[in-house]
Motif scaffolding. Structure first.
Motif, short mmCIF file in Angstrom:
data_model
loop_
_atom_site.label_atom_id
_atom_site.label_comp_id
_atom_site.label_asym_id
_atom_site.label_seq_id
_atom_site.Cartn_x
_atom_site.Cartn_y
_atom_site.Cartn_z
N CYS A 86 -5.72 -4.99 5.87
CA CYS A 86 -4.79 -5.69 5.18
C CYS A 86 -3.48 -4.72 4.41
O CYS A 86 -4.21 -3.82 3.61
N HIS A 87 -2.40 -5.00 4.36
CA HIS A 87 -1.69 -4.31 3.53
C HIS A 87 -0.07 -5.08 3.54
O HIS A 87 0.89 -4.71 3.51
N HIS A 88 -0.56 -6.27 3.40
CA HIS A 88 0.45 -7.42 3.58
C HIS A 88 0.99 -8.05 2.13
O HIS A 88 1.15 -9.13 2.33
N CYS A 89 0.80 -7.33 1.28
CA CYS A 89 1.08 -7.94 -0.12
C CYS A 89 2.38 -8.51 -0.15
O CYS A 89 2.80 -9.25 -0.87
N TYR A 108 -6.50 -14.04 6.69
CA TYR A 108 -6.14 -12.52 7.21
C TYR A 108 -5.60 -12.77 8.65
O TYR A 108 -4.58 -12.07 8.89
N CYS A 162 -1.17 -13.35 0.04
CA CYS A 162 -2.57 -12.67 -0.06
C CYS A 162 -3.67 -13.66 0.25
O CYS A 162 -3.89 -14.70 -0.61
N PRO A 163 -4.55 -13.32 1.10
CA PRO A 163 -5.86 -14.27 1.52
C PRO A 163 -6.86 -14.42 0.13
O PRO A 163 -7.53 -15.27 0.16
N VAL A 164 -6.69 -13.20 -0.81
CA VAL A 164 -7.60 -13.34 -1.86
C VAL A 164 -6.99 -13.77 -3.24
O VAL A 164 -7.41 -13.66 -4.28
N ILE A 206 -4.43 -12.35 -4.73
CA ILE A 206 -4.07 -11.38 -5.85
C ILE A 206 -2.56 -11.20 -5.53
O ILE A 206 -1.65 -11.30 -6.93
N THR A 207 -1.99 -10.87 -4.66
CA THR A 207 -0.37 -10.49 -4.55
C THR A 207 0.21 -11.79 -3.95
O THR A 207 0.77 -11.87 -3.20
N TYR A 256 0.99 -1.18 -0.06
CA TYR A 256 0.02 0.02 0.02
C TYR A 256 0.83 1.31 0.15
O TYR A 256 2.02 1.18 0.15
N CYS A 272 -9.28 -7.34 -2.98
CA CYS A 272 -8.57 -7.17 -1.96
C CYS A 272 -9.17 -6.24 -0.72
O CYS A 272 -9.83 -5.68 -0.90
N ASN A 273 -8.63 -7.04 0.21
CA ASN A 273 -9.51 -6.46 1.64
C ASN A 273 -10.83 -6.93 1.81
O ASN A 273 -11.67 -6.38 2.64
S1 SF4 Z 1 -2.32 -9.10 0.59
FE1 SF4 Z 1 -3.92 -9.31 -0.63
S2 SF4 Z 1 -5.78 -8.75 0.56
FE2 SF4 Z 1 -3.81 -7.79 1.56
S3 SF4 Z 1 -3.48 -5.81 0.93
FE3 SF4 Z 1 -2.26 -7.21 -0.41
S4 SF4 Z 1 -3.62 -7.50 -2.20
FE4 SF4 Z 1 -4.89 -6.78 -0.39
#
Ligand code: SF4
Ligand SMILES: Cc1cc2nc3c(=O)[nH]c(=O)nc-3n(C[C@H](O)[C@H](O)[C@H](O)COP(=O)(O)O)c2cc1C
Lengths: 435, 238
Positions: free
Chosen positions: A349-352, A339, A357-359, A361-362, A35, A330-331
């Protein structure tokens, strides 16, 4: 019995500060996160439109046309980038993002008629295939950069810096440096990749001029060359980029996202997107190239009003990173336990950087990646882009504009003194411009 | 009766031509099937022979500016003079020989092919090299092989300070003195294969490898990972 209502908290040593000091004490290094800046900054929210009434008339929504066509790179390139909308997708690397996320962004961009951008890891063949218009980044690391992919690009973006970390290099922690990612970057698998912050083959603006000529020679002067910078000394930097021969200046404010950097950069470097945009427009006007060299602005742009205000302040287009990831989920409050494993919650979440990534994406984790099917990602991003574009048109029509690019500074006023000073716009209901 | 060989060769006089005109002519000639082109009067122009992806032989008679042979793949380039910054930048494949000296960043980010400099090279030679071979018959300047990722660099002469700082993989051979090694670089014993490699590469340039006391430098790989105790620490490092 502790009375929580009356517990005192230090403003200097807040719970977050205490935690951060203790984390550093344990880790022995700086903290890393995804982020952009979390601090509150003057932003587009602090401006409002003076839409039409008696002094000018509005256009009918749905019935009267409001054009959105956007052309980037008209200065020197034989084939400028022609877009249906003034919203582009920012450079996010394959590596930071999963394969499916990259392909979804490419397909969504194609569906709405805009461009997407590679990132610090080279051009993914599937991304090239998915994207009708693909901007190829030339970064200091040059991971995966080569003349064959260059010749397939629709534009080149020389990345001098990013808003989240102007002056800093890239970071990709080992858990994301999978076999495929490592292969594309010519790195050992699983290393904590810290990429350089300066280009290896040129140093100052005089060199950049020659670098730009080199890229033009290699692409036969066909495609535009963008220069992307994090917003710091905006006026001088924009002027130098123009003098070096950029077709398009891409400016990324401090709210701009990243998949990983040192948190000290996000919070302590660069200036917000709003004043950066205003200064960039001034710089282009002072050089008499406003309208000839296009300006793309990014960093914290989330909504139609953000886009409309950026256009009104003089941007030719905006670029979106984080918001497109949020569109893909995301989030989102799903997979809560994942998470929690990261020590966070949805919306926080800002744990890319962790690669977990729980969803999906990253991440480069095969299982997590499955959580973002390409069809789903594509539809969500395309819907989102279309919806904010409709919002931009609504505002433009209400201001009486038949083209979103006709939005102008005169359509805006500021709600706060800070925004008035930074945007150089009058405070709402007054003739007073702060500063 | 044997057919006489027709050398498909042509000459471009660069005097009065722009860089774009020169490169366009070279590319057009390559597309026509011309095998060899000579560039006269290069006058230190930047970006000569850039973006060439045809297997054409180019001879530059004189000195060239920045990015000579840059962003190319498969060309065969010889410069009878000196070159300025970033010679053969990002070369993917092919061969470049410079008879004189090359300035800073020679071979920057090249991922394949072979770049040979028969004189000296300046600072940061082989910076971010991603593959291929860079040979310098003379000395190299400060910070050479910085963040090199793969490939091989042969330096017959001396290397300036901070050689091979933060290299990931690959090997550097130095025949002369090393002013200092950069972070995470270390000396490693030469093997028979290393000598064999040097013999082959240097023989082809008519350099007698046996005259040099080559030392080999590789990555100590101690900077490849953050020094955190375990994954859990990374996870929480936000
Ligand atoms: S890890 Fe995934 S859910 Fe968390 S901030 Fe990054 S993209 Fe969003
Ligand atoms: C996950 C992620 C990865 C990114 N990777 C890159 C990159 O490889 N190169 C680059 O120039 N910028 C990169 N960025 C920055 C974006 O290009 C862009 O400047 C930024 O996202 C804009 O701000 P926003 O996220 O608020 O929209 C990345 C951003 C994110 C969120």
């Amino acid at each position: 019995m502790v009375d929580k209502q009356t517990l005192e908290t230090s403003s200097t040593y807040t719970p977050q500060t205490i935690k951060a000091i203790q984390q550093r004490a344990e880790l022995g290094r700086y903290l890393i996160r995804g982020y952009g800046a979390f601090r509150n900054v003057p932003r587009f929210d602090d401006l409002v439109f003076l839409t039409a009434s008696l002094t000018r008339f509005p256009l009918e929504g749905y019935r009267e046309k409001c054009l959105t066509k956007t052309v980037l790179g008209t200065r020197y390139a034989k084939r400028p980038v022609e877009l249906e909308i003034p919203i582009t997708i920012a450079g996010m690397s394959f590596g930071a993002l999963s394969h499916n996320a990259k392909v979804s962004l490419g397909r969504a961009a194609t569906l709405v008629g805009t461009s997407t951008t590679t990132g610090d890891g080279g051009m993914l063949p599937a991304e090239r295939e998915a994207s009708a218009k693909l901007v190829y980044q030339c970064l200091p690391s040059r991971y995966g950069f080569n003349v064959r992919d260059l010749k397939q690009a629709d534009a080149i973006e020389i990345v001098v810096g990013q808003g989240a970390k102007p002056g800093g290099g890239g970071l990709l922690l080992g858990q994301k440096v999978s076999k495929v990612v490592a292969g594309m970057r010519t790195l050992p698998e699983g290393i904590d990749q810290r990429s350089p912050c300066r280009h290896p083959d040129w140093v100052g603006a005089d060199d950049l001029k020659i670098k730009i000529e080199e890229l033009r020679e290699a692409t036969d002067w066909q495609i535009p060359i963008y220069v992307k910078m994090g917003a710091t000394r905006v006026k001088d930097d924009v002027k130098l980029a123009v003098k070096a021969g950029a077709d398009v200046v891409v400016l990324d404010g401090m709210e701009g996202g990243t998949a990983a950097t040192q948190s000290i950069f996000q919070e302590n470097t660069g200036i917000p997107t709003l004043p950066a945009l205003v200064q960039a427009v001034e710089a282009l006007k002072e050089l008499n190239v406003y309208g000839k060299v296009q300006l793309v602005i990014s960093g914290g742009i989330r909504t139609g009003p953000d886009v409309a205000k950026a256009l009104a302040l003089g941007a030719d287009a905006v670029s979106l990173g984080t918001a497109t990831l949020i569109a893909m989920g995301c989030n989102k409050p799903v997979y809560l336990e994942d998470y929690h494993k990261l020590g966070t919650e949805p919306y926080h979440c800002h744990h890319c950087h962790t690669g977990m990534c729980p969803v999906g994406i990253t991440t480069q984790d095969e299982e997590l990646m499955q959580r973002l099917p390409v069809e789903q990602g594509t539809t969500l991003v395309a819907n989102y882009l279309q919806s904010i574009m409709m919002e931009v048109q609504s505002l433009a029509r209400a201001c009486g504009k038949s083209d979103v690019h006709n939005l102008e500074r005169e359509d805006l006023v500021a709600m706060t003194l800070e925004a008035s000073a930074m945007a150089k716009l009058p405070l709402a209901g007054t003739d007073f411009v702060m500063g | 009766m044997q057919q006489p060989t027709v050398l498909k060769e042509t000459v471009i006089d660069c005097e009065g031509l722009s860089t774009q005109e020169i490169n366009q002519r070279v590319k057009a000639l390559a597309a026509e099937g011309i095998e060899r082109v000579k560039l006269l009067n290069p006058a230190g122009k930047h970006n000569l022979a850039v973006g060439i992806v045809e297997p054409i032989e180019i001879e530059i008679i004189g000195s060239a500016g920045y990015y000579c042979g840059g962003l190319s793949s498969g060309l065969n380039l010889e410069v009878l003079g000196n070159c300025s910054w970033s010679l053969g930048e990002n070369l993917m494949d092919g061969q470049i020989i410079v008879r004189g000296n090359a300035s800073a960043n020679a071979g920057a980010t090249a991922s394949g092919g072979r770049i040979s400099i028969l004189g000296n090279a300046g600072a940061r030679a082989g910076i971010s090299l991603k593959g291929g071979t860079l040979i310098v018959a003379g000395n190299v300047g400060y910070g050479s092989a910085f963040m090199m990722q793969q490939g091989r660099i042969v330096i017959c002469g001396d290397a300036g300070d901070n050689l091979a700082d933060s290299i990931y993989e690959g090997a550097i051979y130095v025949g002369g003195n090393i002013a200092s090694l950069g972070a995470d670089a270390k000396l490693e014993p030469m093997t028979a294969q290393d000598w064999q490699f040097l013999e082959t590469e240097l023989n082809s340039l008519e350099i007698n490898f046996a005259e040099y006391d080559f030392k080999k430098i590789v990555s100590a790989k101690e900077l490849h990972h953050f020094k955190a105790q375990d994954w859990f620490k990374f996870k929480d490092a936000y």
